[in-house]
Design a protein around this motif. Structure first.
Motif, short mmCIF file in Angstrom:
data_model
loop_
_atom_site.label_atom_id
_atom_site.label_comp_id
_atom_site.label_asym_id
_atom_site.label_seq_id
_atom_site.Cartn_x
_atom_site.Cartn_y
_atom_site.Cartn_z
N LEU A 107 50.61 25.73 15.83
CA LEU A 107 51.01 26.46 14.63
C LEU A 107 52.28 25.83 14.08
O LEU A 107 53.24 25.62 14.82
CB LEU A 107 51.27 27.93 14.94
CG LEU A 107 50.13 28.74 15.56
CD1 LEU A 107 50.62 30.13 15.91
CD2 LEU A 107 48.95 28.80 14.61
N ARG A 108 52.29 25.57 12.79
CA ARG A 108 53.49 25.06 12.12
C ARG A 108 54.24 26.22 11.48
O ARG A 108 53.64 27.03 10.78
CB ARG A 108 53.10 24.04 11.05
CG ARG A 108 52.42 22.80 11.58
CD ARG A 108 53.40 21.88 12.28
NE ARG A 108 52.77 20.62 12.70
CZ ARG A 108 53.41 19.65 13.33
NH1 ARG A 108 54.70 19.80 13.62
NH2 ARG A 108 52.79 18.55 13.68
N GLU A 109 55.53 26.29 11.73
CA GLU A 109 56.32 27.44 11.26
C GLU A 109 56.22 27.62 9.75
O GLU A 109 55.97 28.73 9.26
CB GLU A 109 57.78 27.27 11.66
CG GLU A 109 58.05 27.52 13.13
CD GLU A 109 59.53 27.43 13.46
OE1 GLU A 109 60.34 27.29 12.50
OE2 GLU A 109 59.88 27.50 14.65
N GLU A 110 56.44 26.55 8.98
CA GLU A 110 56.48 26.67 7.53
C GLU A 110 55.16 27.16 6.97
O GLU A 110 55.10 28.10 6.15
CB GLU A 110 56.84 25.33 6.89
CG GLU A 110 56.99 25.40 5.38
CD GLU A 110 57.45 24.08 4.78
OE1 GLU A 110 57.62 24.02 3.55
OE2 GLU A 110 57.64 23.09 5.54
N HIS A 138 56.51 26.61 23.00
CA HIS A 138 57.17 25.76 22.00
C HIS A 138 57.15 24.31 22.47
O HIS A 138 57.59 24.00 23.57
CB HIS A 138 58.61 26.21 21.76
CG HIS A 138 59.27 25.45 20.66
ND1 HIS A 138 60.23 24.48 20.88
CD2 HIS A 138 59.08 25.48 19.32
CE1 HIS A 138 60.62 23.96 19.72
NE2 HIS A 138 59.94 24.55 18.76
N VAL A 139 56.62 23.44 21.63
CA VAL A 139 56.55 22.01 21.94
C VAL A 139 57.43 21.26 20.94
O VAL A 139 57.15 21.29 19.74
CB VAL A 139 55.10 21.48 21.85
CG1 VAL A 139 55.05 20.00 22.20
CG2 VAL A 139 54.18 22.29 22.76
N PRO A 140 58.52 20.63 21.39
CA PRO A 140 59.42 19.95 20.47
C PRO A 140 58.69 18.98 19.53
O PRO A 140 57.81 18.23 19.97
CB PRO A 140 60.38 19.19 21.41
CG PRO A 140 60.36 20.00 22.67
CD PRO A 140 58.96 20.53 22.79
N ARG A 141 59.04 19.05 18.26
CA ARG A 141 58.52 18.17 17.20
C ARG A 141 57.04 18.39 16.90
O ARG A 141 56.48 17.70 16.06
CB ARG A 141 58.79 16.70 17.53
CG ARG A 141 60.28 16.33 17.58
CD ARG A 141 60.47 14.85 17.83
NE ARG A 141 59.91 14.43 19.10
CZ ARG A 141 60.55 14.59 20.27
NH1 ARG A 141 61.73 15.15 20.32
NH2 ARG A 141 59.98 14.18 21.39
N ARG A 142 56.42 19.34 17.56
CA ARG A 142 55.01 19.60 17.28
C ARG A 142 54.75 21.04 16.86
O ARG A 142 53.69 21.35 16.33
CB ARG A 142 54.15 19.26 18.50
CG ARG A 142 54.14 17.77 18.86
CD ARG A 142 52.96 17.45 19.75
NE ARG A 142 51.69 17.66 19.07
CZ ARG A 142 50.50 17.53 19.69
NH1 ARG A 142 50.46 17.24 20.98
NH2 ARG A 142 49.38 17.75 19.03
N GLY A 143 55.72 21.92 17.12
CA GLY A 143 55.54 23.31 16.73
C GLY A 143 55.25 24.20 17.92
O GLY A 143 55.71 23.96 19.04
N TRP A 144 54.45 25.22 17.68
CA TRP A 144 54.14 26.22 18.69
C TRP A 144 52.67 26.11 19.07
O TRP A 144 51.81 26.13 18.21
CB TRP A 144 54.44 27.62 18.16
CG TRP A 144 55.87 27.83 17.79
CD1 TRP A 144 56.45 27.47 16.61
CD2 TRP A 144 56.89 28.41 18.60
NE1 TRP A 144 57.79 27.81 16.61
CE2 TRP A 144 58.08 28.39 17.83
CE3 TRP A 144 56.92 28.95 19.88
CZ2 TRP A 144 59.28 28.90 18.31
CZ3 TRP A 144 58.12 29.45 20.36
CH2 TRP A 144 59.28 29.42 19.59
N ARG A 145 52.41 26.05 20.35
CA ARG A 145 51.04 25.89 20.84
C ARG A 145 50.54 27.24 21.37
O ARG A 145 51.20 27.90 22.18
CB ARG A 145 50.98 24.86 21.94
CG ARG A 145 49.56 24.63 22.50
CD ARG A 145 49.51 23.38 23.35
NE ARG A 145 50.47 23.41 24.43
CZ ARG A 145 50.89 22.33 25.09
NH1 ARG A 145 50.42 21.14 24.77
NH2 ARG A 145 51.77 22.44 26.07
#
Length: 305
Positions: A107-110, A138-145
Motif C-alpha cells: 500500500l502506498r500512503e499517498e 512497514h518496508v522502507p522505500r516500498r510502503g506498507w505490506r
C-alpha cells in the motif's frame, strides 16, 4: 468531527436532556465508556468545564452542574450526535479484505490517503497501530505490506487464545459487576421476532481487562488485532451473528448466576466456534471470489478492546 468533539457533544446532550448521564465523571471512567485514550477525554472535559456543564466539587472531583440539567440553551440537544467515522475500523476492514487474498500486497500512503480522503498524518498513525497489531509491515522505500492470511496460523492462534482467555476468566470472575454483565447480555438479545441481528463482543475485552494480568493484555494487544477483525468479519452473516449472540447469552447468563464452570465451558466452546465461522467465510470467498467486493461494502461490527 474529532473524537474529542463527539465526546463533548454527546455528554452535553445527555446533561442538557437530563438522561443517560454517566454515574462517574472521572477521566478514566469516561475514557473506558467511550473506549478511547485519556487525551480526547481531557479535551472534552475542559470544554464542558468552560461551558459550565461540569463543575468541580469541594473535593475537586468532577460533577454535573445541576443548574444545567434539562437546560436546552435555546438549542435542540435531546438527540445525541452521530459518532465520527472510526478510520481505524474502516482501514482495518479494507486491509483485512486484501489480506484474505493470500498475497503480500503493498500500500502506498499517498494513493491510499487520496482514496479515502484523509490526511497522510492520520493514515500513518493508523498504519502504525495496524503494524503493531501484526496486520501491516512497514518496508522502507516500498510502503506498507499487508500481512497475507495463512490458514495454518488460525488454529495456532485459537489454541493460545483459548488458554489465555480462560485464564483471564478465572482471574476476573470474582471482579465481575452485575450491571456490566446485564448490559452486555442486553446487547446480544434477539429482536422482537426472535432473531438476533446484533452482537456485543465486549465480554472478551472485559475479562482480559478485569484479569489484571498485563502479560495476557499484552498478548492480545500485540497479536489480537488481526484475528479479532477476522472473527468480526466472519460474523457479518446474519446466521453467524445469531449463533454468536446465542453463545454470548449462554456465557453471560451463567456468569450472572455465578455458575462459573458452566460459563467457562461456554466461553471455550464459543472461542472454538469462531474458527469454523472463519473457515466458512473463507470457503465462500474461494467459491465466489466476487463476494470479496460485496463484503467490502458491509461494516464490520465494532470489536471489543
Amino acid at each position: 468531527m474529532t473524537i474529542a468533539t463527539y465526546i463533548r457533544q454527546d455528554l452535553e446532550a445527555r446533561i442538557r436532556a437530563g438522561r443517560d448521564v454517566p454515574e462517574k465523571f472521572t477521566l478514566a471512567a469516561i475514557a473506558d465508556q467511550y473506549e478511547v485514550s485519556l487525551t480526547p477525554v481531557r479535551e472534552a472535559v475542559d470544554e464542558l468545564l468552560d461551558q459550565g456543564l461540569l463543575i468541580k466539587g469541594t473535593n475537586r472531583r468532577l460533577i454535573v452542574n445541576p443548574q444545567q440539567v434539562g437546560k436546552s440553551d435555546g438549542r435542540v440537544l435531546s438527540d445525541r450526535p452521530d459518532a465520527p467515522t472510526n478510520w481505524d475500523d474502516v482501514l482495518m476492514q479494507h486491509v483485512l479484505l486484501q489480506s484474505l487474498q493470500g498475497q503480500p500486497i503493498f500500500l502506498r500512503e499517498e494513493a491510499f490517503a487520496n482514496q479515502f480522503g484523509i490526511g497522510r498524518t492520520l493514515l500513518r498513525r493508523i498504519f502504525s497501530r495496524l503494524s503493531g497489531a501484526g496486520v501491516l509491515e512497514h518496508v522502507p522505500r516500498r510502503g506498507w505490506r499487508i500481512r497475507p492470511f495463512q490458514e495454518e496460523e488460525l488454529a495456532s492462534y485459537i489454541e493460545v487464545r483459548e488458554l489465555l482467555e480462560l485464564k483471564a476468566f478465572d482471574l476476573a470472575c470474582s471482579k465481575f459487576e452485575e450491571a456490566d454483565l446485564k448490559r452486555m447480555l442486553e446487547g446480544n438479545q434477539p429482536d422482537e421476532d426472535g432473531v438476533a441481528r446484533r452482537l456485543d463482543n465486549h465480554f472478551h475485552h472485559y475479562i482480559i481487562k478485569k484479569s489484571g494480568n498485563r502479560y495476557i493484555r499484552d498478548f492480545f494487544a500485540h497479536y489480537g488485532g488481526y484475528f479479532r477483525a477476522l472473527f468480526d468479519f466472519a460474523a457479518l452473516g446474519g446466521d453467524v451473528i445469531a449463533e454468536m449472540a446465542a453463545q454470548h447469552r449462554e456465557i453471560l447468563e451463567a456468569a450472572l448466576a455465578k455458575r462459573w464452570s458452566t460459563a467457562r465451558a461456554a466461553l471455550a466452546n464459543h472461542i472454538r466456534a469462531q474458527e469454523s465461522a472463519v473457515r466458512r467465510i473463507l470457503k465462500l470467498l474461494q467459491e465466489n471470489p466476487e463476494q470479496l467486493n460485496l463484503l467490502a461494502e458491509v461494516k464490520i461490527p465494532s470489536p471489543p478492546e
